[in-house]
Design a protein around this motif. Structure first.
Motif, PDB file in Angstrom:
ATOM      1  N   GLY A   1       0.777  -1.244   0.000  1.00 60.15           N
ATOM      2  CA  GLY A   1       0.000   0.000   0.000  1.00 60.15           C
ATOM      3  C   GLY A   1       0.802   1.284   0.000  1.00 60.15           C
ATOM      4  N   LEU A   2       2.085   1.213  -0.377  1.00 64.77           N
ATOM      5  CA  LEU A   2       2.875   2.438  -0.458  1.00 64.77           C
ATOM      6  C   LEU A   2       2.563   3.163  -1.766  1.00 64.77           C
ATOM      7  CD1 LEU A   2       6.405   1.258   0.759  1.00 64.77           C
ATOM      8  CD2 LEU A   2       4.710   2.567   2.035  1.00 64.77           C
ATOM      9  N   ASP A   3       2.460   4.470  -1.700  1.00 64.20           N
ATOM     10  CA  ASP A   3       2.330   5.296  -2.887  1.00 64.20           C
ATOM     11  C   ASP A   3       3.727   5.548  -3.445  1.00 64.20           C
ATOM     12  OD1 ASP A   3      -0.505   5.715  -2.519  1.00 64.20           O
ATOM     13  OD2 ASP A   3       0.008   7.109  -0.910  1.00 64.20           O
ATOM     14  N   SER A   4       3.798   6.021  -4.676  1.00 66.48           N
ATOM     15  CA  SER A   4       5.100   6.353  -5.249  1.00 66.48           C
ATOM     16  C   SER A   4       4.994   7.628  -6.069  1.00 66.48           C
ATOM     17  CB  SER A   4       5.626   5.205  -6.120  1.00 66.48           C
ATOM     18  OG  SER A   4       4.785   4.997  -7.238  1.00 66.48           O
ATOM     19  N   MET A   5       6.097   8.379  -6.108  1.00 64.13           N
ATOM     20  CA  MET A   5       6.206   9.596  -6.898  1.00 64.13           C
ATOM     21  C   MET A   5       7.622   9.664  -7.453  1.00 64.13           C
ATOM     22  SD  MET A   5       4.292  12.286  -4.348  1.00 64.13           S
ATOM     23  CE  MET A   5       3.724  13.456  -5.574  1.00 64.13           C
ATOM     24  N   SER A   6       7.745  10.096  -8.701  1.00 67.53           N
ATOM     25  CA  SER A   6       9.078  10.239  -9.275  1.00 67.53           C
ATOM     26  C   SER A   6       9.127  11.505 -10.124  1.00 67.53           C
ATOM     27  CB  SER A   6       9.451   9.016 -10.114  1.00 67.53           C
ATOM     28  OG  SER A   6       8.514   8.819 -11.147  1.00 67.53           O
ATOM     29  N   GLU A   7      10.286  12.123 -10.144  1.00 65.78           N
ATOM     30  CA  GLU A   7      10.470  13.369 -10.880  1.00 65.78           C
ATOM     31  C   GLU A   7      10.837  13.134 -12.336  1.00 65.78           C
ATOM     32  OE1 GLU A   7      13.331  15.580  -8.586  1.00 65.78           O
ATOM     33  OE2 GLU A   7      11.738  16.440  -7.361  1.00 65.78           O
ATOM     34  N   ARG A   8      10.952  11.876 -12.744  1.00 64.43           N
ATOM     35  CA  ARG A   8      11.340  11.545 -14.111  1.00 64.43           C
ATOM     36  C   ARG A   8      10.377  10.522 -14.685  1.00 64.43           C
ATOM     37  NH1 ARG A   8      17.003   9.013 -15.042  1.00 64.43           N
ATOM     38  NH2 ARG A   8      15.533   7.604 -15.970  1.00 64.43           N
ATOM     39  N   PHE A   9      10.055  10.651 -15.942  1.00 62.09           N
ATOM     40  CA  PHE A   9       9.235   9.664 -16.624  1.00 62.09           C
ATOM     41  C   PHE A   9      10.028   8.363 -16.729  1.00 62.09           C
ATOM     42  CE2 PHE A   9       7.535   7.629 -20.475  1.00 62.09           C
ATOM     43  CZ  PHE A   9       6.193   7.562 -20.115  1.00 62.09           C
ATOM     44  N   ASP A  10       9.397   7.239 -16.447  1.00 62.11           N
ATOM     45  CA  ASP A  10      10.035   5.921 -16.496  1.00 62.11           C
ATOM     46  C   ASP A  10      11.221   5.804 -15.549  1.00 62.11           C
ATOM     47  OD1 ASP A  10       8.236   4.849 -18.265  1.00 62.11           O
ATOM     48  OD2 ASP A  10       9.488   5.153 -20.029  1.00 62.11           O
ATOM     49  N   ALA A  11      11.159   6.469 -14.419  1.00 64.67           N
ATOM     50  CA  ALA A  11      12.233   6.372 -13.426  1.00 64.67           C
ATOM     51  C   ALA A  11      12.269   4.960 -12.846  1.00 64.67           C
ATOM     52  CB  ALA A  11      12.016   7.383 -12.315  1.00 64.67           C
TER      53      ALA A  11
END
Length: 97
Positions: A36-46
């Motif tokens: 149930g962890l969310d994820s966020m990334s500053e790059r596409f396809d990181a």
């Protein structure tokens, strides 16, 4: 193919700072999703080392921060540490997907 950008705050840590449990036979991305962890990334396809995992919290104006919001952040930080063994940070970031 299109690229979308959103953003927000997440209580967690970068994927390069922790791994799934030793007895888990899968990737960090799969494990994070399963627990149930969310994820966020500053790059596409990181990849997972360039992705922040944790629990999202609502954006609020500093003048609107109340005890309930802080308690929610602290509770999510404790949940994150219980799952990963790593201290969480409150991170504001973009999410490119």
């Amino acid at each position: 193919m299109s690229i979308d950008i959103s953003g927000g705050m997440i209580v967690g840590e970068s994927g390069y700072r922790f791994n799934p449990p030793d007895d888990y036979d899968g990737t960090l991305e799969l494990w994070a999703d399963e627990v149930g962890l969310d994820s966020m990334s500053e790059r596409f396809d990181a990849d997972c080392t360039q992705t922040v995992y944790g629990f999202t919290v609502p954006d609020v104006a500093v003048s609107d921060i109340e005890h309930e919001w802080l308690a929610d952040v602290q509770e999510k930080a404790q949940q994150f540490k219980a799952l990963t063994g790593v201290d969480a940070r409150l991170i504001g970031t973009q999410d490119v997907y």
